[in-house]
Design a protein around this motif. Sequence first.
Motif, PDB file in Angstrom:
ATOM      1  N   VAL A  24       4.357  -6.084  -9.232  1.00 30.64           N
ATOM      2  CA  VAL A  24       3.512  -4.984  -8.764  1.00 30.64           C
ATOM      3  C   VAL A  24       4.288  -3.692  -8.966  1.00 30.64           C
ATOM      4  O   VAL A  24       5.518  -3.707  -9.112  1.00 30.64           O
ATOM      5  CB  VAL A  24       3.114  -5.129  -7.273  1.00 30.64           C
ATOM      6  CG1 VAL A  24       2.247  -6.344  -7.050  1.00 30.64           C
ATOM      7  CG2 VAL A  24       4.323  -5.154  -6.366  1.00 30.64           C
ATOM      8  N   CYS A  25       3.597  -2.582  -8.964  1.00 32.81           N
ATOM      9  CA  CYS A  25       4.300  -1.307  -9.068  1.00 32.81           C
ATOM     10  C   CYS A  25       4.774  -0.898  -7.675  1.00 32.81           C
ATOM     11  O   CYS A  25       4.210  -1.312  -6.660  1.00 32.81           O
ATOM     12  CB  CYS A  25       3.422  -0.236  -9.711  1.00 32.81           C
ATOM     13  SG  CYS A  25       1.931   0.133  -8.820  1.00 32.81           S
ATOM     14  N   THR A  26       5.811  -0.102  -7.646  1.00 37.23           N
ATOM     15  CA  THR A  26       6.379   0.298  -6.361  1.00 37.23           C
ATOM     16  C   THR A  26       5.363   1.063  -5.522  1.00 37.23           C
ATOM     17  O   THR A  26       5.344   0.910  -4.303  1.00 37.23           O
ATOM     18  CB  THR A  26       7.645   1.151  -6.550  1.00 37.23           C
ATOM     19  OG1 THR A  26       7.344   2.263  -7.378  1.00 37.23           O
ATOM     20  CG2 THR A  26       8.772   0.345  -7.154  1.00 37.23           C
ATOM     21  N   SER A  27       4.508   1.846  -6.168  1.00 38.91           N
ATOM     22  CA  SER A  27       3.511   2.600  -5.400  1.00 38.91           C
ATOM     23  C   SER A  27       2.544   1.670  -4.684  1.00 38.91           C
ATOM     24  O   SER A  27       2.104   1.962  -3.567  1.00 38.91           O
ATOM     25  CB  SER A  27       2.756   3.587  -6.292  1.00 38.91           C
ATOM     26  OG  SER A  27       2.047   2.906  -7.297  1.00 38.91           O
ATOM     27  N   GLN A  28       2.235   0.531  -5.290  1.00 35.29           N
ATOM     28  CA  GLN A  28       1.357  -0.443  -4.634  1.00 35.29           C
ATOM     29  C   GLN A  28       2.052  -1.032  -3.404  1.00 35.29           C
ATOM     30  O   GLN A  28       1.424  -1.226  -2.364  1.00 35.29           O
ATOM     31  CB  GLN A  28       0.969  -1.548  -5.608  1.00 35.29           C
ATOM     32  CG  GLN A  28      -0.039  -2.525  -5.045  1.00 35.29           C
ATOM     33  CD  GLN A  28      -0.473  -3.558  -6.072  1.00 35.29           C
ATOM     34  OE1 GLN A  28      -0.154  -3.464  -7.253  1.00 35.29           O
ATOM     35  NE2 GLN A  28      -1.211  -4.552  -5.635  1.00 35.29           N
ATOM     36  N   ALA A  29       3.335  -1.295  -3.513  1.00 34.55           N
ATOM     37  CA  ALA A  29       4.087  -1.828  -2.376  1.00 34.55           C
ATOM     38  C   ALA A  29       4.159  -0.797  -1.248  1.00 34.55           C
ATOM     39  O   ALA A  29       3.932  -1.137  -0.083  1.00 34.55           O
ATOM     40  CB  ALA A  29       5.491  -2.227  -2.819  1.00 34.55           C
ATOM     41  N   TYR A  30       4.455   0.458  -1.595  1.00 40.70           N
ATOM     42  CA  TYR A  30       4.517   1.501  -0.574  1.00 40.70           C
ATOM     43  C   TYR A  30       3.159   1.734   0.071  1.00 40.70           C
ATOM     44  O   TYR A  30       3.067   1.979   1.275  1.00 40.70           O
ATOM     45  CB  TYR A  30       5.056   2.805  -1.164  1.00 40.70           C
ATOM     46  CG  TYR A  30       6.554   2.812  -1.313  1.00 40.70           C
ATOM     47  CD1 TYR A  30       7.386   2.820  -0.199  1.00 40.70           C
ATOM     48  CD2 TYR A  30       7.142   2.812  -2.563  1.00 40.70           C
ATOM     49  CE1 TYR A  30       8.769   2.826  -0.332  1.00 40.70           C
ATOM     50  CE2 TYR A  30       8.524   2.829  -2.714  1.00 40.70           C
ATOM     51  CZ  TYR A  30       9.332   2.832  -1.589  1.00 40.70           C
ATOM     52  OH  TYR A  30      10.688   2.842  -1.715  1.00 40.70           O
ATOM     53  N   GLU A  31       2.085   1.643  -0.700  1.00 39.68           N
ATOM     54  CA  GLU A  31       0.736   1.797  -0.154  1.00 39.68           C
ATOM     55  C   GLU A  31       0.430   0.665   0.823  1.00 39.68           C
ATOM     56  O   GLU A  31      -0.119   0.894   1.900  1.00 39.68           O
ATOM     57  CB  GLU A  31      -0.297   1.824  -1.284  1.00 39.68           C
ATOM     58  CG  GLU A  31      -1.733   1.855  -0.818  1.00 39.68           C
ATOM     59  CD  GLU A  31      -2.161   3.156  -0.154  1.00 39.68           C
ATOM     60  OE1 GLU A  31      -3.261   3.177   0.414  1.00 39.68           O
ATOM     61  OE2 GLU A  31      -1.407   4.146  -0.204  1.00 39.68           O
ATOM     62  N   ALA A  32       0.783  -0.559   0.462  1.00 37.34           N
ATOM     63  CA  ALA A  32       0.564  -1.694   1.360  1.00 37.34           C
ATOM     64  C   ALA A  32       1.360  -1.507   2.646  1.00 37.34           C
ATOM     65  O   ALA A  32       0.858  -1.808   3.734  1.00 37.34           O
ATOM     66  CB  ALA A  32       0.953  -2.998   0.670  1.00 37.34           C
ATOM     67  N   ARG A  33       2.562  -1.000   2.531  1.00 36.02           N
ATOM     68  CA  ARG A  33       3.374  -0.755   3.729  1.00 36.02           C
ATOM     69  C   ARG A  33       2.717   0.291   4.620  1.00 36.02           C
ATOM     70  O   ARG A  33       2.720   0.176   5.847  1.00 36.02           O
ATOM     71  CB  ARG A  33       4.775  -0.297   3.329  1.00 36.02           C
ATOM     72  CG  ARG A  33       5.694  -0.115   4.529  1.00 36.02           C
ATOM     73  CD  ARG A  33       7.057   0.316   4.118  1.00 36.02           C
ATOM     74  NE  ARG A  33       7.049   1.726   3.773  1.00 36.02           N
ATOM     75  CZ  ARG A  33       8.134   2.460   3.646  1.00 36.02           C
ATOM     76  NH1 ARG A  33       9.328   1.911   3.801  1.00 36.02           N
ATOM     77  NH2 ARG A  33       8.064   3.723   3.333  1.00 36.02           N
ATOM     78  N   ARG A  34       2.109   1.296   3.997  1.00 37.17           N
ATOM     79  CA  ARG A  34       1.481   2.373   4.756  1.00 37.17           C
ATOM     80  C   ARG A  34       0.228   1.904   5.491  1.00 37.17           C
ATOM     81  O   ARG A  34      -0.009   2.304   6.626  1.00 37.17           O
ATOM     82  CB  ARG A  34       1.123   3.532   3.816  1.00 37.17           C
ATOM     83  CG  ARG A  34       0.650   4.785   4.521  1.00 37.17           C
ATOM     84  CD  ARG A  34       0.389   5.915   3.554  1.00 37.17           C
ATOM     85  NE  ARG A  34      -0.729   5.659   2.667  1.00 37.17           N
ATOM     86  CZ  ARG A  34      -2.014   5.747   3.023  1.00 37.17           C
ATOM     87  NH1 ARG A  34      -2.341   6.075   4.247  1.00 37.17           N
ATOM     88  NH2 ARG A  34      -2.966   5.509   2.140  1.00 37.17           N
ATOM     89  N   VAL A  35      -0.559   1.042   4.880  1.00 35.66           N
ATOM     90  CA  VAL A  35      -1.856   0.679   5.463  1.00 35.66           C
ATOM     91  C   VAL A  35      -1.859  -0.652   6.203  1.00 35.66           C
ATOM     92  O   VAL A  35      -2.827  -0.962   6.892  1.00 35.66           O
ATOM     93  CB  VAL A  35      -2.979   0.670   4.394  1.00 35.66           C
ATOM     94  CG1 VAL A  35      -3.141   2.033   3.769  1.00 35.66           C
ATOM     95  CG2 VAL A  35      -2.753  -0.389   3.346  1.00 35.66           C
TER      96      VAL A  35
END
Length: 79
Positions: free
Chosen positions: A47-58
Amino acid sequence: MADSKPSGRRAQPAAPPKPAFLKWSKLFLAELAATSNVTASAKKAKVCTSQAYEARRVRPEFNRAWQQALSEGYDNLEM
């Protein structure tokens, strides 16, 4: 009514399906616990890092698991 003419544009190919959250998050968290490296963990989980950070946020439960894995990773690095 007028006949509609094709626009001449080709349809964009569909984006490849994203891996299911449960599947990639387990891989991501395991790698994060081993390395404390978000980029390497995202690459391992495909996955891209932005997808991981987004999942962490939501997703609060993913955020907690992320923090726990990161702490475990830091402990491993200190040894």
